[in-house]
Design a protein around this motif. Structure first.
Motif, PDB file in Angstrom:
ATOM      1  N   THR A   1      -3.193   2.665   3.976  1.00 12.73           N
ATOM      2  CA  THR A   1      -2.673   3.944   3.325  1.00 12.73           C
ATOM      3  C   THR A   1      -1.307   3.866   3.045  1.00 12.73           C
ATOM      4  OG1 THR A   1      -2.240   4.882   5.578  1.00 12.73           O
ATOM      5  CG2 THR A   1      -4.308   5.503   4.701  1.00 12.73           C
TER       6      THR A   1
ATOM      7  N   SER B   1      -5.396   6.285   0.006  1.00 17.11           N
ATOM      8  CA  SER B   1      -6.209   5.325   0.865  1.00 17.11           C
ATOM      9  C   SER B   1      -7.020   4.453  -0.136  1.00 17.11           C
ATOM     10  CB  SER B   1      -6.885   5.938   1.963  1.00 17.11           C
ATOM     11  OG  SER B   1      -6.395   6.920   2.763  1.00 17.11           O
TER      12      SER B   1
ATOM     13  N   THR C   1      -9.117  -0.730   5.632  1.00 16.00           N
ATOM     14  CA  THR C   1      -8.293   0.285   5.077  1.00 16.00           C
ATOM     15  C   THR C   1      -7.005   0.538   5.141  1.00 16.00           C
ATOM     16  OG1 THR C   1     -10.386   1.704   5.039  1.00 16.00           O
ATOM     17  CG2 THR C   1      -8.353   2.955   4.978  1.00 16.00           C
TER      18      THR C   1
END
Length: 108
Positions: free
Chosen positions: A104, A95, A102
């Motif tokens: 990932t 991440s 954010t």
């Protein structure tokens, strides 16, 4: 003649103000470059582990891709800790956060 000079200067000033207003950010975030995706650029040095060994991300490089189409190598990313107490293929989630966004990706 002075009257026309003042009119010309007023028009010129308004024209410059209009052009300048259209060149910068509108203030609503439309022009802001934001994080859109991340990827593993280079895998860690070690990819095979024995039972009970801890995951080591040494050598791993993460790239961030931005809304303007540009990419960059980033630091400050985090990983999940896979359970290495049992045999089998494990998935590590990587991440990265930039400006409260954010993203990932996974490492298998």
């Amino acid at each position: 003649m002075k009257k026309w000079t003042k009119v010309f200067m007023l028009i010129f000033t308004l024209l410059i103000a209009a052009v300048t207003a259209g060149c910068g950010s509108s203030g609503d975030g439309e022009d802001k470059v934001t994080l859109t995706e991340i990827g593993i650029a280079v895998k860690p040095n070690k990819m095979v582990y024995g039972i009970g060994e801890s995951f080591d991300p040494t050598g791993m490089s993460v790239s961030a891709f931005m809304s303007d189409g540009k990419g960059k190598t980033v630091t400050g990313w985090t990983t999940t800790v896979p359970d290495t107490n049992t045999a089998g293929t494990k998935v590590v989630t990587v991440s990265y956060t930039e400006d409260s966004i954010t993203k990932t990706t996974t490492l298998n």
